[in-house]
Design a protein around this motif. Sequence first.
Motif, PDB file in Angstrom:
ATOM      1  N   LEU A  55      33.625  47.394  35.989  1.00 19.90           N
ATOM      2  CA  LEU A  55      33.427  47.580  37.433  1.00 19.90           C
ATOM      3  C   LEU A  55      34.773  47.843  38.110  1.00 19.90           C
ATOM      4  O   LEU A  55      35.039  47.367  39.201  1.00 19.90           O
ATOM      5  N   ILE A  56      35.602  48.608  37.436  1.00 16.19           N
ATOM      6  CA  ILE A  56      36.932  48.924  37.950  1.00 16.19           C
ATOM      7  C   ILE A  56      36.790  49.621  39.298  1.00 16.19           C
ATOM      8  O   ILE A  56      36.053  50.594  39.434  1.00 16.19           O
ATOM      9  N   GLN A  57      37.468  49.102  40.295  1.00 13.17           N
ATOM     10  CA  GLN A  57      37.502  49.615  41.668  1.00 13.17           C
ATOM     11  C   GLN A  57      36.127  49.673  42.339  1.00 13.17           C
ATOM     12  O   GLN A  57      35.933  50.411  43.290  1.00 13.17           O
ATOM     13  N   ALA A  58      35.182  48.894  41.858  1.00 13.72           N
ATOM     14  CA  ALA A  58      33.874  48.838  42.518  1.00 13.72           C
ATOM     15  C   ALA A  58      34.040  48.168  43.881  1.00 13.72           C
ATOM     16  O   ALA A  58      34.931  47.339  44.069  1.00 13.72           O
ATOM     17  N   GLU A  59      33.209  48.528  44.818  1.00 19.85           N
ATOM     18  CA  GLU A  59      33.270  47.958  46.162  1.00 19.85           C
ATOM     19  C   GLU A  59      31.936  47.293  46.488  1.00 19.85           C
ATOM     20  O   GLU A  59      30.889  47.930  46.412  1.00 19.85           O
ATOM     21  N   PHE A  60      32.016  46.015  46.842  1.00 23.40           N
ATOM     22  CA  PHE A  60      30.843  45.259  47.258  1.00 23.40           C
ATOM     23  C   PHE A  60      31.080  44.846  48.699  1.00 23.40           C
ATOM     24  O   PHE A  60      32.072  44.178  48.988  1.00 23.40           O
ATOM     25  N   ALA A  61      30.220  45.226  49.598  1.00 26.69           N
ATOM     26  CA  ALA A  61      30.412  44.896  51.009  1.00 26.69           C
ATOM     27  C   ALA A  61      29.148  44.280  51.599  1.00 26.69           C
ATOM     28  O   ALA A  61      28.052  44.826  51.444  1.00 26.69           O
ATOM     29  N   SER A  62      29.333  43.132  52.234  1.00 31.83           N
ATOM     30  CA  SER A  62      28.256  42.457  52.970  1.00 31.83           C
ATOM     31  C   SER A  62      26.981  42.283  52.146  1.00 31.83           C
ATOM     32  O   SER A  62      25.894  42.622  52.600  1.00 31.83           O
ATOM     33  N   VAL A  63      27.141  41.791  50.918  1.00 31.78           N
ATOM     34  CA  VAL A  63      25.974  41.568  50.063  1.00 31.78           C
ATOM     35  C   VAL A  63      25.921  40.114  49.631  1.00 31.78           C
ATOM     36  O   VAL A  63      26.913  39.400  49.655  1.00 31.78           O
ATOM     37  N   ARG A  64      24.760  39.682  49.219  1.00 28.60           N
ATOM     38  CA  ARG A  64      24.560  38.311  48.749  1.00 28.60           C
ATOM     39  C   ARG A  64      24.506  38.331  47.221  1.00 28.60           C
ATOM     40  O   ARG A  64      23.575  38.888  46.642  1.00 28.60           O
ATOM     41  N   LEU A  65      25.518  37.760  46.602  1.00 32.08           N
ATOM     42  CA  LEU A  65      25.610  37.718  45.145  1.00 32.08           C
ATOM     43  C   LEU A  65      25.704  36.276  44.657  1.00 32.08           C
ATOM     44  O   LEU A  65      26.381  35.985  43.681  1.00 32.08           O
ATOM     45  N   LYS A  66      25.021  35.388  45.325  1.00 31.22           N
ATOM     46  CA  LYS A  66      25.056  33.977  44.969  1.00 31.22           C
ATOM     47  C   LYS A  66      24.555  33.793  43.534  1.00 31.22           C
ATOM     48  O   LYS A  66      23.478  34.256  43.175  1.00 31.22           O
ATOM     49  N   GLY A  67      25.386  33.128  42.715  1.00 31.38           N
ATOM     50  CA  GLY A  67      25.015  32.824  41.348  1.00 31.38           C
ATOM     51  C   GLY A  67      25.095  33.986  40.371  1.00 31.38           C
ATOM     52  O   GLY A  67      24.702  33.857  39.221  1.00 31.38           O
ATOM     53  N   VAL A  68      25.617  35.116  40.793  1.00 35.60           N
ATOM     54  CA  VAL A  68      25.716  36.289  39.927  1.00 35.60           C
ATOM     55  C   VAL A  68      26.773  36.063  38.850  1.00 35.60           C
ATOM     56  O   VAL A  68      27.777  35.406  39.080  1.00 35.60           O
ATOM     57  N   SER A  69      26.554  36.625  37.666  1.00 32.83           N
ATOM     58  CA  SER A  69      27.519  36.496  36.576  1.00 32.83           C
ATOM     59  C   SER A  69      28.352  37.762  36.416  1.00 32.83           C
ATOM     60  O   SER A  69      27.818  38.854  36.230  1.00 32.83           O
ATOM     61  N   PHE A  70      29.675  37.581  36.503  1.00 32.23           N
ATOM     62  CA  PHE A  70      30.650  38.621  36.203  1.00 32.23           C
ATOM     63  C   PHE A  70      31.451  38.199  34.971  1.00 32.23           C
ATOM     64  O   PHE A  70      32.574  38.630  34.775  1.00 32.23           O
ATOM     65  N   ARG A  71      30.877  37.366  34.148  1.00 32.78           N
ATOM     66  CA  ARG A  71      31.580  36.809  32.987  1.00 32.78           C
ATOM     67  C   ARG A  71      32.114  37.938  32.099  1.00 32.78           C
ATOM     68  O   ARG A  71      31.369  38.806  31.653  1.00 32.78           O
ATOM     69  N   GLY A  72      33.433  37.929  31.875  1.00 34.90           N
ATOM     70  CA  GLY A  72      34.079  38.924  31.024  1.00 34.90           C
ATOM     71  C   GLY A  72      34.095  40.328  31.596  1.00 34.90           C
ATOM     72  O   GLY A  72      34.440  41.280  30.894  1.00 34.90           O
ATOM     73  N   ALA A  73      33.744  40.499  32.859  1.00 35.00           N
ATOM     74  CA  ALA A  73      33.704  41.833  33.467  1.00 35.00           C
ATOM     75  C   ALA A  73      35.103  42.343  33.783  1.00 35.00           C
ATOM     76  O   ALA A  73      36.024  41.568  34.032  1.00 35.00           O
ATOM     77  N   ASP A  74      35.264  43.652  33.775  1.00 35.72           N
ATOM     78  CA  ASP A  74      36.521  44.289  34.152  1.00 35.72           C
ATOM     79  C   ASP A  74      36.408  44.664  35.631  1.00 35.72           C
ATOM     80  O   ASP A  74      35.789  45.662  35.988  1.00 35.72           O
TER      81      ASP A  74
END
Length: 171
Positions: A55-74
Amino acid sequence: MQAVKVWQRWVKGLVLAIAIALVVAPTAAWAASSAAIRAFDDAEVTRQDYSGQSLIQAEFASVRLKGVSFRGADLRGAVFNGVDLREANFEDADFTDGIAYVSDLRNVNFRNANLTSAMLLQSELQGSDVTGADFSFAVLSKQQITALCETASGTNPKTGADTRESLGCPD
């Protein structure tokens, strides 16, 4: 008559050259434009597991990501702007040069994450587990550092940085 034909060929060649330039030249520019960066908003975020994703240079704006897993993500250079990331999992993630601005990062698992040069200003980090996380050159407020230093420990397995030292915790 011959001069008119030469002139017509020259004009056709010029028009063809301009058409090729207009079609080919933007292709190279598109590759480097901001349109090439993946942006996620409320309508697009339905996924709860981004583990191991690039997810290099990904943009997340005004979102609900409660409990989301980014384990080991780039997540190098990724941006979280006004995002609810409570209880998210960033274990072993690479968030180098990332930005989390005005985001809720309470109770997040940052175990062994690389947050080198990340900017976390005006984000809430209370209760987050930073064991083994690398905060070298990260931008945090004094209040954030003080709170994180209360429980900070360990050494990042990839960078070798001591978590407390990378935060600038007092001895």
